[in-house]
Design a protein around this motif. Structure first.
Motif, mmCIF file in Angstrom:
data_model
loop_
_atom_site.group_PDB
_atom_site.id
_atom_site.type_symbol
_atom_site.label_atom_id
_atom_site.label_comp_id
_atom_site.label_asym_id
_atom_site.label_seq_id
_atom_site.Cartn_x
_atom_site.Cartn_y
_atom_site.Cartn_z
ATOM 1 N N LYS A 151 -44.799 -7.686 -6.583
ATOM 2 C CA LYS A 151 -46.110 -7.837 -7.565
ATOM 3 C C LYS A 151 -45.837 -9.277 -8.406
ATOM 4 O O LYS A 151 -45.032 -9.718 -8.725
ATOM 5 N N ARG A 152 -47.227 -9.661 -8.365
ATOM 6 C CA ARG A 152 -47.269 -10.975 -9.291
ATOM 7 C C ARG A 152 -47.625 -10.610 -10.640
ATOM 8 O O ARG A 152 -48.746 -10.051 -10.889
ATOM 9 N N VAL A 153 -46.682 -10.734 -11.707
ATOM 10 C CA VAL A 153 -46.915 -10.530 -13.095
ATOM 11 C C VAL A 153 -47.301 -11.959 -14.006
ATOM 12 O O VAL A 153 -46.658 -12.908 -13.822
ATOM 13 N N THR A 154 -48.467 -11.959 -14.684
ATOM 14 C CA THR A 154 -48.734 -12.748 -15.643
ATOM 15 C C THR A 154 -48.306 -12.237 -17.119
ATOM 16 O O THR A 154 -48.764 -11.419 -17.314
ATOM 17 N N ALA A 155 -47.403 -13.180 -17.750
ATOM 18 C CA ALA A 155 -47.192 -12.469 -19.081
ATOM 19 C C ALA A 155 -47.400 -13.604 -20.070
ATOM 20 O O ALA A 155 -47.026 -14.767 -19.590
ATOM 21 N N ARG A 156 -47.537 -13.360 -21.311
ATOM 22 C CA ARG A 156 -47.582 -14.322 -22.432
ATOM 23 C C ARG A 156 -46.277 -14.875 -22.989
ATOM 24 O O ARG A 156 -46.028 -15.830 -23.247
ATOM 25 N N THR A 157 -45.258 -13.748 -22.627
ATOM 26 C CA THR A 157 -43.760 -14.126 -22.754
ATOM 27 C C THR A 157 -42.894 -13.258 -22.148
ATOM 28 O O THR A 157 -43.228 -12.226 -21.446
ATOM 29 N N ILE A 158 -41.809 -13.554 -21.805
ATOM 30 C CA ILE A 158 -40.774 -12.978 -21.129
ATOM 31 C C ILE A 158 -39.458 -12.771 -22.113
ATOM 32 O O ILE A 158 -38.905 -13.597 -23.018
ATOM 33 N N VAL A 159 -38.896 -11.621 -22.124
ATOM 34 C CA VAL A 159 -37.551 -11.234 -22.742
ATOM 35 C C VAL A 159 -36.343 -11.223 -21.494
ATOM 36 O O VAL A 159 -36.472 -10.303 -20.766
ATOM 37 N N ASN A 160 -35.604 -12.120 -21.904
ATOM 38 C CA ASN A 160 -34.287 -12.063 -20.769
ATOM 39 C C ASN A 160 -33.349 -11.257 -21.402
ATOM 40 O O ASN A 160 -32.639 -11.605 -22.362
ATOM 41 N N ALA A 161 -33.153 -9.976 -21.030
ATOM 42 C CA ALA A 161 -32.418 -8.922 -21.650
ATOM 43 C C ALA A 161 -31.528 -8.536 -20.391
ATOM 44 O O ALA A 161 -31.122 -7.337 -20.202
ATOM 45 N N ALA A 162 -30.948 -9.434 -19.482
ATOM 46 C CA ALA A 162 -30.331 -9.177 -18.307
ATOM 47 C C ALA A 162 -28.695 -9.003 -18.411
ATOM 48 O O ALA A 162 -28.182 -8.925 -17.352
ATOM 49 N N GLY A 163 -28.424 -8.891 -19.718
ATOM 50 C CA GLY A 163 -26.907 -8.530 -19.826
ATOM 51 C C GLY A 163 -26.129 -9.686 -19.334
ATOM 52 O O GLY A 163 -26.070 -10.907 -19.664
ATOM 53 N N PRO A 164 -25.089 -9.168 -18.407
ATOM 54 C CA PRO A 164 -24.111 -10.397 -17.731
ATOM 55 C C PRO A 164 -24.800 -11.409 -16.908
ATOM 56 O O PRO A 164 -24.276 -12.489 -16.693
ATOM 57 N N TRP A 165 -26.160 -11.211 -16.669
ATOM 58 C CA TRP A 165 -27.060 -12.020 -15.982
ATOM 59 C C TRP A 165 -27.829 -13.053 -16.663
ATOM 60 O O TRP A 165 -28.761 -13.727 -16.140
ATOM 61 N N THR A 166 -27.705 -12.830 -18.147
ATOM 62 C CA THR A 166 -28.426 -13.457 -18.907
ATOM 63 C C THR A 166 -28.744 -15.136 -18.440
ATOM 64 O O THR A 166 -29.631 -15.524 -18.558
ATOM 65 N N GLN A 167 -27.347 -15.636 -18.537
ATOM 66 C CA GLN A 167 -27.365 -17.101 -18.184
ATOM 67 C C GLN A 167 -27.636 -17.603 -16.973
ATOM 68 O O GLN A 167 -28.402 -18.609 -16.650
ATOM 69 N N SER A 168 -27.664 -16.520 -15.997
ATOM 70 C CA SER A 168 -28.013 -16.533 -14.465
ATOM 71 C C SER A 168 -29.468 -16.689 -14.485
ATOM 72 O O SER A 168 -30.241 -17.616 -13.703
ATOM 73 N N PHE A 169 -30.166 -16.026 -15.308
ATOM 74 C CA PHE A 169 -31.716 -15.955 -15.289
ATOM 75 C C PHE A 169 -32.249 -17.120 -16.037
ATOM 76 O O PHE A 169 -33.090 -17.768 -15.749
ATOM 77 N N LEU A 170 -31.473 -17.641 -17.091
ATOM 78 C CA LEU A 170 -31.756 -18.818 -17.587
ATOM 79 C C LEU A 170 -31.882 -20.205 -16.734
ATOM 80 O O LEU A 170 -32.916 -20.847 -16.791
ATOM 81 N N LYS A 171 -30.844 -19.944 -15.763
ATOM 82 C CA LYS A 171 -30.976 -21.210 -14.930
ATOM 83 C C LYS A 171 -32.086 -20.962 -13.973
ATOM 84 O O LYS A 171 -32.857 -22.183 -13.431
ATOM 85 N N ALA A 172 -32.385 -19.762 -13.494
ATOM 86 C CA ALA A 172 -33.333 -19.486 -12.406
ATOM 87 C C ALA A 172 -34.547 -19.812 -13.094
ATOM 88 O O ALA A 172 -35.505 -20.512 -12.495
ATOM 89 N N ALA A 173 -34.871 -19.717 -14.423
ATOM 90 C CA ALA A 173 -36.048 -19.941 -15.090
ATOM 91 C C ALA A 173 -36.312 -21.440 -15.312
ATOM 92 O O ALA A 173 -37.508 -21.827 -15.713
#
Length: 504
Positions: A199-221
């Motif tokens: 799925k391709r999602v267009t979002a006005r904002t993202i919430v990073n609630a990835a728990g132990p993976w929060t900082q991994s998501f930050l780097k990927a973003a």
């Protein structure tokens, strides 16, 4: 590739992500939540399962956190009295540890830090004549008793997701956010399901609630360097056959300063935990260590007359807590408070750091306040005065009587479904609350429940869990939507997986 537009994309289906999705959807925002595994499949199903202020946090002068958590206890108890209920705790006094006067002063402060309508206050007790004294070694003659609460943590996450969905949110489990592109006023995210479809999602904002993976998501973003960091701390628990017959829990002090609980669990068992260890491994593969099992058994054996041996352990679980780094030298001293960071370097990115299950609703409310302001939709919070699905025993608004009269309500349900085994109805009302009527709609006899796939698990319940609660595998059903796995013989999970595959 499907195209989806939304106001908020929540990445992470633990308690914080589900709570934020629910609150945001209830304020009229268009919400999509994606979780790479099942709901509550990691940290949020591996807690000690308590709604509590955190008595030991007073030692670290965390008065603001304790006050916030204590204020939330009764809000949560009223909102979902089927999966949460008051619990009394007994603390045997060991003369060689914290002085009795210090403990009494701490309990007095604990009682006074927040208003109580449902929970009785603390008191000193004589363990020589108190029921809680019988399973303990005779040297424990005095102790203290105070109140907190119990919660079915995994079901709490699911109920938040159900409510979010009912208010228009799209809940996508087993769906990984594999890529994001940031623009000035929106994000474009690619979500991939387990079958490979995207799925391709267009979002006005993202919430990073990835728990132990929060900082991994930050780097990927490709986000800017965050101002806060996470400290991963492993907490492990053991489950043994029931050690005591009464319904109160114990809080034990250890010589190393740790506190460990022994809690009545699933009718036939006692839950003992937790540990606090720095964790550097893969959060996906966290497991209890033999040294942790021995530690918990030895600590419990210091208090109980009958020793707890490693051979007595029937089940274990471990989880990684993504705590807010505060430079504490010892893992047990790391704060359980949360921090919300709104990155506005382009389309907004809200990062969630830390938190504890007791304060999830307040965290979600604070997070959505920030989102609404950022999106130009200043809608007030609503969850403090709302029941979670199944918690509306006596009306749509939370009430004290829902907690105080739960047993009477459950007895009426027993009468309504008198054709069902009594123990089965007891489990249903605790798991589903008023939604038991939705699950049993159209059933007038045991024959209407369909096949008994496993002892006490009928086709009707499995169908409900698959259709209404995102259950896919046997583990989802036996270990997160319920704890039936503890009560069933070896091989039950494989049998259920085979049935699910044959009836997909």
């Amino acid at each position: 590739m499907a195209e989806v537009d939304c106001d908020v994309l929540v990445v992470g289906g633990g308690i914080n992500g589900a709570g934020i999705a629910r609150d945001a959807a209830g304020r009229g925002l268009c919400v999509v939540l994606c979780e790479k595994d099942d709901l509550a499949s990691h940290t949020s199903s591996a807690s000690t399962k308590l709604i509590h202020g955190g008595l030991r946090y007073l030692e670290y002068y965390e008065f603001r956190l304790v006050h916030k958590a204590l204020a939330e206890r009764e809000v949560l108890l009223r909102s979902a009295p089927h999966i949460m209920w008051p619990l009394r705790f007994v603390m045997p006094h060991d003369a060689g540890q914290r002085p009795a006067l210090l403990i009494r002063a701490g309990l007095f402060l604990y009682d006074m830090l927040a208003k109580r309508e449902l929970l009785p206050g603390s008191r000193g007790i004589d363990l020589r004549c108190h029921p809680a004294g019988r399973p303990l070694k005779p040297e424990f003659r005095r102790g203290f008793e105070y109140s907190d609460g119990w919660v079915d943590d995994a079901r709490l996450v699911v109920l938040n997701a159900i409510d979010a969905c009912a208010k228009g949110a799209c809940i996508l489990t087993r769906t990984t956010c594999v890529g994001v592109e940031r623009h000035a006023d929106h994000w474009v995210a690619t979500l991939r399901k387990a079958d490979g479809t995207e799925k391709r999602v267009t979002a006005r904002t993202i919430v990073n609630a990835a728990g132990p993976w929060t900082q991994s998501f930050l780097k990927a973003a490709g986000a800017k360097q965050e101002s806060r960091h996470l400290r991963l701390v492993k907490g492990s628990h053991i489950v043994v056959r029931r050690i005591f017959e009464h319904d109160e829990a114990y809080i034990f002090q250890n010589r190393d300063g740790r506190i460990v609980f022994a809690i009545p669990y699933e009718r036939d068992f006692t839950l003992i935990g937790t540990t606090d260890l720095e964790y550097k491994g893969d959060p996906q593969r966290v497991t209890i260590e033999e040294s942790e099992i021995r530690y918990l058994c030895d600590l419990a054996s210091n208090y109980f007359r009958e020793p707890v041996r490693t051979a007595d352990v029937v089940w274990t679980y471990a989880g990684v807590r993504p705590l807010l780094e505060d430079a504490a030298a010892d893992a047990k001293a790391v704060t359980r408070d949360y921090f919300l960071e709104l990155d506005k370097d382009g389309a907004p990115l809200l990062n969630v750091f830390g938190g504890k299950i007791t304060t999830f609703r307040k965290l979600a409310e604070d997070a959505v306040d920030m989102l609404c302001k950022s999106l130009g939709k200043p809608v007030k919070g609503w969850t403090e005065k709302a029941c979670l699905p199944g918690g509306d025993l006596f009306g749509s608004e939370p009430q004290n009587r829902s907690v105080q009269e739960f047993c009477q309500w459950a007895a009426a349900v027993q009468v309504k479904y008198s054709w069902l085994p009594q123990e089965l109805v007891k489990r249903y009302v605790r798991a589903y609350g008023t939604r038991v009527h939705t699950m049993l709609d159209g059933c007038l006899s045991l024959a209407d429940m369909g096949e008994e796939i496993l002892p006490g698990l009928y086709e009707t319940e499995v169908t409900y869990l698959r259709r209404k609660e995102w259950a896919v595998t046997a583990a989802d059903i036996l270990w997160r939507r319920s704890k039936l796995g503890l009560h069933l013989p070896a091989g039950a999970e494989a049998r259920l997986d085979a049935w699910l595959s044959a009836h997909s």
